[in-house]
Design a protein around this motif. Structure first.
Motif, short mmCIF file in Angstrom:
data_model
loop_
_atom_site.label_atom_id
_atom_site.label_comp_id
_atom_site.label_asym_id
_atom_site.label_seq_id
_atom_site.Cartn_x
_atom_site.Cartn_y
_atom_site.Cartn_z
N VAL A 1 38.91 54.83 33.93
CA VAL A 1 37.84 55.70 34.44
C VAL A 1 37.19 56.38 33.25
O VAL A 1 37.86 56.99 32.43
CB VAL A 1 38.39 56.75 35.43
N GLU A 2 35.88 56.25 33.19
CA GLU A 2 35.10 56.85 32.11
C GLU A 2 33.98 57.68 32.71
O GLU A 2 33.33 57.24 33.66
CB GLU A 2 34.52 55.73 31.25
N ILE B 1 37.60 56.49 47.90
CA ILE B 1 37.84 57.68 47.08
C ILE B 1 36.53 58.36 46.75
O ILE B 1 36.40 59.59 46.82
CB ILE B 1 38.63 57.32 45.81
N GLU B 2 35.52 57.56 46.41
CA GLU B 2 34.20 58.11 46.09
C GLU B 2 33.62 58.85 47.30
O GLU B 2 33.12 59.97 47.17
CB GLU B 2 33.25 56.99 45.66
N ILE B 3 33.70 58.24 48.47
CA ILE B 3 33.18 58.88 49.70
C ILE B 3 33.91 60.19 49.97
O ILE B 3 33.30 61.20 50.32
CB ILE B 3 33.32 57.92 50.89
N ILE C 1 28.84 61.13 35.74
CA ILE C 1 29.08 59.99 36.62
C ILE C 1 30.37 59.32 36.19
O ILE C 1 30.55 58.99 35.02
CB ILE C 1 27.92 58.97 36.56
N ASP C 2 31.28 59.16 37.14
CA ASP C 2 32.55 58.48 36.86
C ASP C 2 32.38 56.98 37.07
O ASP C 2 31.99 56.54 38.14
CB ASP C 2 33.66 59.02 37.76
N LEU C 3 32.70 56.22 36.04
CA LEU C 3 32.63 54.77 36.10
C LEU C 3 34.07 54.23 36.14
O LEU C 3 34.88 54.56 35.28
CB LEU C 3 31.90 54.22 34.88
#
Length: 69
Positions: free
Chosen positions: A23-24, A62-64, A29-31
Motif C-alpha cells: 500500500v502506497e 475495504i475502500e467502500i 490516495i492509497d494505492l
C-alpha cells in the motif's frame, strides 16, 4: 506485507505460493498492489484468477467501508 502459503488446499496445485500486498499513499490516495507469485505443479493447473478476483473484491469492500465513514 508478505504471506507465504505453507499448507492447505492451494498447495495441492502449486509448488510454491506467496501473496504480497503493498500500500502506497500519493496525494492522499492509497494505492494497493497485490502480487501473487506461484509455481504450478504442472501445465494443467490453472492460474489463480479466482483468488486474484477475491483479493480485488476484498480491497474494494475495504475502500467502500473507509469512504463511507
Amino acid at each position: 506485507m508478505e504471506f507465504k502459503v505453507l499448507e492447505g488446499d492451494i498447495m495441492e496445485l502449486y509448488k510454491a505460493f506467496v501473496i504480497t500486498i503493498h500500500v502506497e499513499t500519493k496525494n492522499d490516495i492509497d494505492l494497493v498492489t497485490w502480487t501473487l507469485e506461484y509455481e504450478m505443479l504442472n501445465e494443467e493447473v490453472e492460474h489463480p484468477l479466482s483468488l486474484l478476483s477475491l483479493l480485488i473484491d476484498i480491497t474494494k469492500d475495504i475502500e467502500i467501508h473507509h469512504v463511507g465513514k
